[in-house]
Design a protein around this motif. Structure first.
Motif, PDB file in Angstrom:
ATOM      1  N   LEU A  46       0.721  -1.067   0.142  1.00  0.00           N
ATOM      2  CA  LEU A  46      -0.073  -0.023  -0.198  1.00  0.00           C
ATOM      3  C   LEU A  46       0.966   1.303   0.188  1.00  0.00           C
ATOM      4  CD1 LEU A  46      -2.797   1.379   0.495  1.00  0.00           C
ATOM      5  CD2 LEU A  46      -2.518   1.199   2.845  1.00  0.00           C
ATOM      6  N   THR A  47       0.529   2.263  -0.938  1.00  0.00           N
ATOM      7  CA  THR A  47       1.228   3.439  -0.928  1.00  0.00           C
ATOM      8  C   THR A  47       0.756   4.544  -0.648  1.00  0.00           C
ATOM      9  OG1 THR A  47       0.871   4.026  -3.279  1.00  0.00           O
ATOM     10  CG2 THR A  47       2.572   2.393  -2.611  1.00  0.00           C
ATOM     11  N   TRP A  48       1.233   5.851  -0.182  1.00  0.00           N
ATOM     12  CA  TRP A  48       0.580   7.108  -0.190  1.00  0.00           C
ATOM     13  C   TRP A  48      -0.294   7.479  -1.249  1.00  0.00           C
ATOM     14  CZ3 TRP A  48       4.271  10.614   3.183  1.00  0.00           C
ATOM     15  CH2 TRP A  48       4.508  10.070   4.417  1.00  0.00           C
ATOM     16  N   ASP A  49       0.089   7.172  -2.577  1.00  0.00           N
ATOM     17  CA  ASP A  49      -0.506   7.410  -3.794  1.00  0.00           C
ATOM     18  C   ASP A  49      -1.768   6.716  -3.771  1.00  0.00           C
ATOM     19  OD1 ASP A  49       1.430   9.100  -4.929  1.00  0.00           O
ATOM     20  OD2 ASP A  49       2.518   7.279  -5.601  1.00  0.00           O
ATOM     21  N   ASP A  50      -1.855   5.657  -3.379  1.00  0.00           N
ATOM     22  CA  ASP A  50      -3.255   4.971  -3.061  1.00  0.00           C
ATOM     23  C   ASP A  50      -4.188   5.789  -2.032  1.00  0.00           C
ATOM     24  OD1 ASP A  50      -2.178   2.833  -4.676  1.00  0.00           O
ATOM     25  OD2 ASP A  50      -1.460   1.924  -2.697  1.00  0.00           O
ATOM     26  N   PHE A  51      -3.744   6.297  -1.002  1.00  0.00           N
ATOM     27  CA  PHE A  51      -4.415   7.095  -0.347  1.00  0.00           C
ATOM     28  C   PHE A  51      -4.835   8.278  -1.094  1.00  0.00           C
ATOM     29  CE2 PHE A  51      -2.209   4.867   3.120  1.00  0.00           C
ATOM     30  CZ  PHE A  51      -3.109   4.689   4.309  1.00  0.00           C
ATOM     31  N   SER A  52      -4.232   9.163  -1.659  1.00  0.00           N
ATOM     32  CA  SER A  52      -4.351  10.137  -2.400  1.00  0.00           C
ATOM     33  C   SER A  52      -5.396  10.059  -3.514  1.00  0.00           C
ATOM     34  CB  SER A  52      -2.850  10.709  -3.090  1.00  0.00           C
ATOM     35  OG  SER A  52      -2.997  11.795  -3.531  1.00  0.00           O
ATOM     36  N   ASP A  53      -5.242   8.903  -4.210  1.00  0.00           N
ATOM     37  CA  ASP A  53      -5.969   8.674  -5.429  1.00  0.00           C
ATOM     38  C   ASP A  53      -7.537   8.504  -4.713  1.00  0.00           C
ATOM     39  OD1 ASP A  53      -4.330   9.469  -6.893  1.00  0.00           O
ATOM     40  OD2 ASP A  53      -3.871   7.226  -7.838  1.00  0.00           O
ATOM     41  N   LEU A  54      -7.576   7.681  -3.854  1.00  0.00           N
ATOM     42  CA  LEU A  54      -8.932   7.401  -3.124  1.00  0.00           C
ATOM     43  C   LEU A  54      -9.576   8.507  -2.360  1.00  0.00           C
ATOM     44  CD1 LEU A  54      -7.995   3.851  -1.336  1.00  0.00           C
ATOM     45  CD2 LEU A  54      -9.777   4.213  -3.282  1.00  0.00           C
ATOM     46  N   SER A  55      -8.785   9.568  -1.784  1.00  0.00           N
ATOM     47  CA  SER A  55      -9.116  10.617  -1.281  1.00  0.00           C
ATOM     48  C   SER A  55     -10.079  11.641  -2.040  1.00  0.00           C
ATOM     49  CB  SER A  55      -8.071  11.570  -0.664  1.00  0.00           C
ATOM     50  OG  SER A  55      -8.495  12.485   0.057  1.00  0.00           O
ATOM     51  N   ALA A  56      -9.507  11.469  -3.384  1.00  0.00           N
ATOM     52  CA  ALA A  56     -10.133  12.442  -4.466  1.00  0.00           C
ATOM     53  C   ALA A  56     -11.770  11.863  -4.893  1.00  0.00           C
ATOM     54  CB  ALA A  56      -9.535  12.205  -5.806  1.00  0.00           C
ATOM     55  N   VAL A  57     -12.095  10.782  -4.626  1.00  0.00           N
ATOM     56  CA  VAL A  57     -13.381  10.254  -4.660  1.00  0.00           C
ATOM     57  C   VAL A  57     -14.295   9.871  -3.572  1.00  0.00           C
ATOM     58  CG1 VAL A  57     -12.662   9.295  -7.143  1.00  0.00           C
ATOM     59  CG2 VAL A  57     -12.654   7.773  -5.015  1.00  0.00           C
ATOM     60  N   VAL A  58     -13.740   9.772  -2.483  1.00  0.00           N
ATOM     61  CA  VAL A  58     -14.306   9.147  -1.115  1.00  0.00           C
ATOM     62  C   VAL A  58     -14.940  10.479  -0.473  1.00  0.00           C
ATOM     63  CG1 VAL A  58     -14.278   8.336   1.232  1.00  0.00           C
ATOM     64  CG2 VAL A  58     -12.966   7.166  -0.889  1.00  0.00           C
ATOM     65  N   PRO A  59     -15.967  10.845  -0.347  1.00  0.00           N
ATOM     66  CA  PRO A  59     -16.723  12.297   0.386  1.00  0.00           C
ATOM     67  C   PRO A  59     -16.453  12.010   1.738  1.00  0.00           C
ATOM     68  CG  PRO A  59     -18.429  10.672  -0.356  1.00  0.00           C
ATOM     69  CD  PRO A  59     -17.175  10.013  -0.717  1.00  0.00           C
ATOM     70  N   LEU A  60     -16.261  13.268   2.450  1.00  0.00           N
ATOM     71  CA  LEU A  60     -16.320  13.222   3.818  1.00  0.00           C
ATOM     72  C   LEU A  60     -17.660  13.006   4.611  1.00  0.00           C
ATOM     73  CD1 LEU A  60     -14.394  13.655   6.381  1.00  0.00           C
ATOM     74  CD2 LEU A  60     -14.734  16.180   6.121  1.00  0.00           C
ATOM     75  N   LEU A  61     -17.829  12.249   5.449  1.00  0.00           N
ATOM     76  CA  LEU A  61     -19.352  12.057   5.816  1.00  0.00           C
ATOM     77  C   LEU A  61     -19.374  12.211   7.254  1.00  0.00           C
ATOM     78  CD1 LEU A  61     -20.252   8.573   3.827  1.00  0.00           C
ATOM     79  CD2 LEU A  61     -20.455  11.045   3.165  1.00  0.00           C
ATOM     80  N   ALA A  62     -18.354  12.524   7.839  1.00  0.00           N
ATOM     81  CA  ALA A  62     -18.436  12.517   9.493  1.00  0.00           C
ATOM     82  C   ALA A  62     -17.865  14.004   9.769  1.00  0.00           C
ATOM     83  CB  ALA A  62     -18.060  11.428  10.150  1.00  0.00           C
ATOM     84  N   ARG A  63     -18.442  14.476  11.003  1.00  0.00           N
ATOM     85  CA  ARG A  63     -17.548  15.495  11.625  1.00  0.00           C
ATOM     86  C   ARG A  63     -17.568  15.311  13.298  1.00  0.00           C
ATOM     87  NH1 ARG A  63     -14.895  19.047   8.623  1.00  0.00           N
ATOM     88  NH2 ARG A  63     -16.156  20.335   7.244  1.00  0.00           N
ATOM     89  N   VAL A  64     -16.525  14.642  13.572  1.00  0.00           N
ATOM     90  CA  VAL A  64     -16.184  14.226  14.912  1.00  0.00           C
ATOM     91  C   VAL A  64     -14.870  14.973  15.401  1.00  0.00           C
ATOM     92  CG1 VAL A  64     -16.105  12.378  16.477  1.00  0.00           C
ATOM     93  CG2 VAL A  64     -17.216  12.102  14.475  1.00  0.00           C
ATOM     94  N   TYR A  65     -14.791  15.565  16.445  1.00  0.00           N
ATOM     95  CA  TYR A  65     -13.738  16.322  17.091  1.00  0.00           C
ATOM     96  C   TYR A  65     -12.525  15.774  16.889  1.00  0.00           C
ATOM     97  CZ  TYR A  65     -11.065  19.549  19.898  1.00  0.00           C
ATOM     98  OH  TYR A  65      -9.910  20.370  20.488  1.00  0.00           O
ATOM     99  N   PRO A  66     -11.673  16.256  16.265  1.00  0.00           N
ATOM    100  CA  PRO A  66     -11.227  17.806  15.836  1.00  0.00           C
ATOM    101  C   PRO A  66     -11.866  18.303  14.681  1.00  0.00           C
ATOM    102  CG  PRO A  66      -9.196  16.522  15.563  1.00  0.00           C
ATOM    103  CD  PRO A  66      -9.988  15.517  16.044  1.00  0.00           C
TER     104      PRO A  66
END
Length: 626
Positions: free
Chosen positions: A328-348
């Protein structure tokens, strides 16, 4: 377990593409790992292969039916590996679990033994202290301690009792070395909600500015952290729980049930029974090597991104995946982050805590939304059975009997948890940065849009104490990019740095633009300050962060993913890296000298900051795009 729900929506194209490339790049290491695990499987209880003297040592301390069961080598053996101690609130509830587990396993035709304990450090206690420099390395120690517990060849399944930051990743890495065994993670649950997080943060900032006393600060902190259970903010501990549940390593709904409740006990007993059912001697053999596959790893990353979870998992998930032969690489995180919406707001990332998140629909609602949007793999193995759909269901007690029922179909509080159709943001809470300062991670889910781009002169430091002294002297009362180096894994063990947050927040509150660039960590508690963390290569490895001088212009642009030192290339080429020597003689006290071997062998942050990388074919040949 509750039967699976109807089939999920078609898989998102990017999720499918990222998964496919992980499978492709991992193929040789993954194949070798699975072959090794397959060769260790036995159709009979593992201890049946021991010699008489070996086996006698294994039941010498047993009594009653457990002695007969171990001696008889016909009942499946379940190992209990626990992070219990009574100093840490998150792990204190685990004291009662082994007795419950032994009773439940015995009643289900198996025999359970307490195989070993692992250490559990608290970053809340060691924050800003020398002991924090051992924190990340404790993950490796926990993995090795888990390996020692399982090395006796006495067991056919494992129950892993642990909650917090490095503990869960360490337990998993250790268990994956014995990947032919089923393994179920057993959490303790969160403490009750205390002082609102916004008020806690206000008092911390006031104390940093000299406007609150130590007594005020201690009163606020003790009202926040006040009882047994996990801290309720969405840091690494609670990110652990959510991520591993979405990976299918908990029983459905186990993550956020409070300790000291009948439901918590029932879930613990159910995990014990389930461990017996999924051994190689049962009819539902489910080894952890098959649960933690490429699809499960992607599911874990997606869940992290969708909730704005801890940046520590850009280290831990890479290391966990490597332990299973997955790259698993950071590029995988980056590419997934572009299509995964933020659904939660929990502190912080918001004002709510993890109990509010759970009440709003929690993991069940989150999984349902992501499955229906094609953002999770539903066709996975889990400890509860095949298919992730069953994790839409929540556990309840019906006349004292544990059952699972459908979770909320709509969010109970849209200010905390939202559907995919109405996200808080269109993309995930983590961004990857790259530029002439190297690669770094930034958590933007808690950073206001107007603060996501900072260009300012650098103030360079090599210790947290020096940053604090400069703040108190008024030297940071300006637009500034704080460059804190020599905080990477090779330098001093990569300690958490969020003790700096109150001071940086105070600078921001005075109207200045402020950012942090560091080769250290800021974890799940990082908040409204844009922080480029895990900067790699680190200064101690001669990385470009070692070329920064006071006054150099630095630009952190979380929108475009760039991290730039705005100095002419010919000037940089003429500079000599400074502060790059990792001094073993200075790294002593508080037990640090005992960890020198790990410090010398640790890999870079984008390989998981792991000392085990080469042994697990982790990533010596990884290549990343700049």
């Amino acid at each position: 377990m509750t039967p699976p729900q109807p089939p999920q929506a078609p898989l998102n194209t990017v999720v499918a593409e990222v998964t496919a490339r992980i499978v492709e790049r991992s193929a040789p290491a993954r194949r070798a790992y699975l072959d090794r695990m397959a060769s260790a499987v036995a159709p009979h209880p593992t201890r049946a292969g021991l010699g008489c003297s070996n086996l006698a040592h294994g039941f010498a301390a047993c009594s009653g039916p457990d002695r007969l069961a171990v001696k008889g080598v016909s009942a499946p053996g379940v190992a209990i590996v626990s992070a219990y101690n009574d100093m840490l609130s998150a792990h204190q509830p685990l004291q009662e679990f082994p007795a419950w587990i032994k009773d439940a396993v015995r009643a289900h035709g198996g025999v359970a033994q307490f195989a070993g304990g692992v250490p559990a450090m608290c970053d809340g206690i060691t924050q800003g202290r020398p002991g924090m420099e051992l924190s990340l390395f404790s993950r490796e120690v926990i993995a090795m301690a888990t390996g020692i517990a399982l090395a006796h060849d006495m067991f056919d399944a494992t129950l892993l009792l642990g909650v917090c930051d490095k503990i869960v990743p360490g337990l998993l890495i250790g268990a994956l070395a014995f990947g032919h065994l089923p393994a179920i993670l057993v959490p303790a649950g969160p403490m009750a909600s205390g002082l609102p997080n916004a008020e806690k943060a206000r008092v911390r900032q006031a104390f940093a500015e000299g406007q609150a006393t130590r007594a005020d600060l201690l009163a606020a902190e003790s009202a926040s952290y006040h009882s047994p259970g996990t801290c309720t903010f969405y840091g690494t501990a609670n990110s652990n729980q959510l991520v591993v549940e979405v990976m299918g390593l908990h029983l459905p709904g186990a993550s956020f049930v409070p300790p000291g409740t009948p439901l918590r006990k029932a879930l613990t007993e159910a995990a014990a029974r389930r461990a017996v059912e999924i051994t190689a001697q049962g009819t539902e053999y489910t080894p952890i090597s098959r649960v933690v596959d490429e699809k499960a790893v992607v599911n874990g990353v997606v869940a992290l991104l969708a909730t704005g979870g801890s940046t520590n998992h850009t280290l831990h998930l890479v290391a966990i995946a490597a332990a299973a032969g997955i790259r698993l690489t950071w590029d995988d995180f980056s590419d997934l982050s572009a299509v995964v919406p933020l659904l939660a707001r929990v502190y912080p990332n918001g004002s709510a805590d993890i109990n509010h998140f759970a009440a709003a629909g929690g993991v069940q609602f989150l999984i349902g939304e992501l499955l229906d949007a094609g953002l999770l793999h539903g066709d996975v193995s889990t400890v509860a059975g095949p298919g992730l759909d069953r994790y839409r269901n929540e556990p309840v007690l019906d006349d004292g009997e544990l059952v699972w029922r459908p979770g909320l179909a709509t969010s109970g509080d849209p200010s905390v948890l939202r559907p995919v159709a109405e996200p808080f943001a269109a993309d995930g809470g983590l961004r990857m940065l790259a530029g002439n300062l190297g690669r770094a991670v930034v958590k933007v889910s808690a950073v206001a849009p107007e603060h996501r781009v900072v260009q300012a002169p650098a103030a360079v430091f090599t210790s947290q104490e020096a940053v604090d002294a400069a703040f108190r002297a008024g030297e940071l009362d300006r637009d500034v990019v704080i460059v804190l180096r020599q905080q990477g894994p090779r330098a001093n063990g990569m300690p958490e740095l969020h003790a700096l947050t109150p001071a940086m927040s105070a600078v921001m509150a005075r109207g200045h633009r402020v950012a942090l660039v560091t080769d250290g960590r800021m974890s799940g508690a990082s908040g409204k300050i844009p922080a480029a963390i895990h900067c790699t290569p680190e200064a101690a490895a001669g990385g470009p962060i070692a070329l920064v001088h006071d006054g150099d212009l630095v630009r952190l642009d979380a929108n475009t993913g760039r991290l730039q030192l705005l100095v002419d290339e010919d000037v940089l080429a003429a500079r000599t890296p400074v502060d790059t020597h990792a001094d073993d003689t200075a790294w002593t006290g508080t037990g640090r000298e005992l960890f020198a071997a790990l410090r010398r062998s640790v890999g870079p942050a984008d390989h998981g900051a792991s000392a085990f990388g080469p042994a697990y074919a982790a990533a010596d040949d990884f290549e990343f795009s700049a």
